[in-house]
Design a protein around this motif. Structure first.
Motif, mmCIF file in Angstrom:
data_model
loop_
_atom_site.group_PDB
_atom_site.id
_atom_site.type_symbol
_atom_site.label_atom_id
_atom_site.label_comp_id
_atom_site.label_asym_id
_atom_site.label_seq_id
_atom_site.Cartn_x
_atom_site.Cartn_y
_atom_site.Cartn_z
ATOM 1 N N VAL A 35 -12.929 4.364 -1.284
ATOM 2 C CA VAL A 35 -11.864 3.743 -2.083
ATOM 3 C C VAL A 35 -10.687 3.388 -1.192
ATOM 4 O O VAL A 35 -10.066 4.267 -0.577
ATOM 5 N N ARG A 36 -10.384 2.100 -1.104
ATOM 6 C CA ARG A 36 -9.230 1.656 -0.319
ATOM 7 C C ARG A 36 -8.107 1.301 -1.294
ATOM 8 O O ARG A 36 -8.267 0.404 -2.124
ATOM 9 N N MET A 37 -7.016 2.044 -1.193
ATOM 10 C CA MET A 37 -5.938 1.890 -2.173
ATOM 11 C C MET A 37 -4.673 1.328 -1.534
ATOM 12 O O MET A 37 -4.305 1.719 -0.430
ATOM 13 N N ASP A 38 -4.028 0.420 -2.231
ATOM 14 C CA ASP A 38 -2.735 -0.082 -1.768
ATOM 15 C C ASP A 38 -1.914 -0.493 -2.976
ATOM 16 O O ASP A 38 -2.455 -0.641 -4.071
ATOM 17 N N ILE A 39 -0.598 -0.679 -2.744
ATOM 18 C CA ILE A 39 0.234 -1.078 -3.883
ATOM 19 C C ILE A 39 0.157 -2.589 -4.125
ATOM 20 O O ILE A 39 0.595 -3.073 -5.143
ATOM 21 N N GLY A 40 -0.402 -3.312 -3.157
ATOM 22 C CA GLY A 40 -0.553 -4.753 -3.342
ATOM 23 C C GLY A 40 -1.850 -5.202 -2.708
ATOM 24 O O GLY A 40 -2.516 -4.434 -2.018
ATOM 25 N N TYR A 41 -2.173 -6.463 -2.957
ATOM 26 C CA TYR A 41 -3.433 -6.972 -2.421
ATOM 27 C C TYR A 41 -3.122 -8.118 -1.467
ATOM 28 O O TYR A 41 -2.304 -8.970 -1.773
ATOM 29 N N ASP A 42 -3.759 -8.090 -0.280
ATOM 30 C CA ASP A 42 -3.612 -9.225 0.634
ATOM 31 C C ASP A 42 -4.968 -9.485 1.279
ATOM 32 O O ASP A 42 -6.001 -9.251 0.643
ATOM 33 N N GLY A 87 -2.590 0.968 -6.483
ATOM 34 C CA GLY A 87 -1.916 2.180 -6.921
ATOM 35 C C GLY A 87 -0.918 2.638 -5.875
ATOM 36 O O GLY A 87 -1.018 2.267 -4.706
ATOM 37 N N SER A 88 0.033 3.437 -6.322
ATOM 38 C CA SER A 88 1.049 3.961 -5.408
ATOM 39 C C SER A 88 0.653 5.368 -4.981
ATOM 40 O O SER A 88 0.083 6.128 -5.765
ATOM 41 N N VAL A 89 1.011 5.697 -3.758
ATOM 42 C CA VAL A 89 0.726 7.041 -3.253
ATOM 43 C C VAL A 89 1.553 8.097 -4.010
ATOM 44 O O VAL A 89 1.219 9.272 -4.007
ATOM 45 N N THR A 90 2.600 7.658 -4.712
ATOM 46 C CA THR A 90 3.395 8.613 -5.491
ATOM 47 C C THR A 90 2.823 8.810 -6.901
ATOM 48 O O THR A 90 3.338 9.626 -7.670
ATOM 49 N N ALA A 91 1.795 8.039 -7.259
ATOM 50 C CA ALA A 91 1.123 8.208 -8.562
ATOM 51 C C ALA A 91 -0.318 7.741 -8.380
ATOM 52 O O ALA A 91 -0.707 6.680 -8.848
ATOM 53 N N HIS A 141 0.677 6.267 8.676
ATOM 54 C CA HIS A 141 1.853 5.399 8.742
ATOM 55 C C HIS A 141 2.187 4.809 7.368
ATOM 56 O O HIS A 141 2.370 3.606 7.228
ATOM 57 N N VAL A 142 2.228 5.682 6.377
ATOM 58 C CA VAL A 142 2.575 5.293 5.014
ATOM 59 C C VAL A 142 3.847 6.007 4.570
ATOM 60 O O VAL A 142 4.784 5.396 4.065
ATOM 61 N N LEU A 143 3.934 7.336 4.814
ATOM 62 C CA LEU A 143 5.010 8.144 4.231
ATOM 63 C C LEU A 143 6.402 7.694 4.671
ATOM 64 O O LEU A 143 7.364 7.841 3.910
ATOM 65 N N GLU A 144 6.504 7.131 5.868
ATOM 66 C CA GLU A 144 7.829 6.688 6.336
ATOM 67 C C GLU A 144 8.331 5.469 5.567
ATOM 68 O O GLU A 144 9.475 5.076 5.694
ATOM 69 N N HIS A 145 7.426 4.854 4.763
ATOM 70 C CA HIS A 145 7.824 3.706 3.933
ATOM 71 C C HIS A 145 8.235 4.146 2.524
ATOM 72 O O HIS A 145 8.778 3.350 1.777
ATOM 73 N N VAL A 146 7.880 5.378 2.146
ATOM 74 C CA VAL A 146 7.955 5.794 0.742
ATOM 75 C C VAL A 146 9.250 6.563 0.477
ATOM 76 O O VAL A 146 9.458 7.636 1.052
ATOM 77 N N PRO A 147 10.127 6.028 -0.405
ATOM 78 C CA PRO A 147 11.388 6.741 -0.662
ATOM 79 C C PRO A 147 11.152 8.185 -1.111
ATOM 80 O O PRO A 147 11.758 9.104 -0.569
ATOM 81 N N ASP A 148 10.265 8.412 -2.082
ATOM 82 C CA ASP A 148 10.026 9.774 -2.565
ATOM 83 C C ASP A 148 8.771 10.335 -1.880
ATOM 84 O O ASP A 148 7.698 10.422 -2.480
ATOM 85 N N ASP A 149 8.936 10.723 -0.606
ATOM 86 C CA ASP A 149 7.751 11.185 0.136
ATOM 87 C C ASP A 149 7.263 12.537 -0.393
ATOM 88 O O ASP A 149 6.084 12.859 -0.277
#
Ligand SMILES: [Zn+2]
Length: 299
Positions: A89-96, A104-108, A123-131
């Motif tokens: 399963v490859r998950m992202d908040i957007g599609y490109d 989906g978001s890593v926070t939910a 290299h995801v958590l440094e982008h996420v405000p609520d890590d």
């Protein structure tokens, strides 16, 4: 099958464990003109090549039902497929242009509790405000016995520098990229522990040794955190230390050192051949001239 270069590529110096490419040059520059970073064949960076090393160690040890790759990169998809997960399963908040199976978001994370056997969050958590929320979600979805591989840009010896309100220019200056909200420091591991994750950490240097790092184009101390859900356990935080060499890293170092010695001997032999060839050319030209002069005199 990996192909060791023939006579056209005389002195192999770099090997990419993602795509099996040998090259007689250093790798190409990566982001921020970082030298020796990107494989010219599959475009992998250091961390993705180390992921290939990690998965080749992990593969025989785990049965992967569900693998969750958070914010996938094209070459990591290939690497992770080697684990032969039942569900990849490859998950992202957007599609490109990257392949994404789940929005989906890593926070939910839209997956059931305890349903993920291997999780990759590079290299995801440094982008996420609520890590903290992201870490709690990873702990929630990890199955008993499941592991997550986590990597973030980090500077040891100082605390995390974080500012959710910083403008783009300031983010670039302080956090290294316009869409980063922090630069992690020593308290990163405490954050993992506080949010339900126990961990151990590994680095290219500790797993394959310094010389192999050189050949595979890995950053020796680019740490990866191997996390598990703490469940009822409590995370214990140990300071980061560079581990001493192991039997394996010493053996690999010795093999690569012998290989490099051979390369140096080969390169000296080549120089000598070139020198002798040019000497032979000079002598045969001068002999030719003398023969012609002799011929003219006697004619
Ligand atoms: Zn490659």
């Amino acid at each position: 099958m990996d192909h060791f270069p023939g006579p056209r590529h005389e002195l192999p110096r770099r090997y990419c464990p993602v795509c099996g490419h040998w090259t007689d040059r250093r790798f190409r520059n990566g982001p921020g003109a970082r030298p020796d970073a990107r494989c010219p064949s599959c475009k992998s960076l250091e961390r993705q090549r180390f992921l290939a090393v990690l998965t080749s160690c992990l593969g025989p040890l785990v049965d992967v039902g569900t693998l969750l790759d958070i914010a996938p990169a094209p070459c990591t998809t290939t690497v992770l497929a080697e684990l032969e997960p039942v569900r990849h399963v490859r998950m992202d908040i957007g599609y490109d242009e990257r392949g994404v199976d789940l929005l989906g978001s890593v926070t939910a994370i839209p997956l059931r509790d305890g349903s993920v056997d291997v999780l990759v969050c590079y290299h995801v958590l440094e982008h996420v405000p609520d890590d903290a929320a992201a870490m709690r979600e990873m702990a929630r979805v990890l199955a008993p016995g499941g592991v997550g591989l986590v990597q973030v840009p980090i500077r040891f010896g100082r605390p995390t520098d974080e500012d959710l309100g910083a403008g783009e220019a300031e983010r670039v200056r302080r956090f290294g990229q316009h869409d980063h909200v922090r630069y992690y420091g020593d308290d990163f591991e405490q954050r993992l522990a506080d949010n339900g994750l126990v961990f151990t950490r590994t680095s290219p240097r500790s797993l394959v040794g310094e010389r192999v790092c050189h050949v595979l184009g890995l950053i020796p101390d680019e740490w990866v955190w191997v996390v598990r859900s703490a469940a009822h356990d409590t995370g214990e935080v140990h300071p980061v230390v560079v581990p001493p060499p192991t039997g394996l890293t010493r053996a690999l170092d010795a093999v690569v050192e012998a290989w490099f010695d051979d390369l140096v001997a080969l390169s000296h032999a080549r120089r000598r051949v070139r020198r002798l060839r040019s000497e032979l050319d000079v002598r045969s030209r001068s002999l030719g001239a003398r023969v012609r002069a002799h011929w003219h005199r006697s004619a």
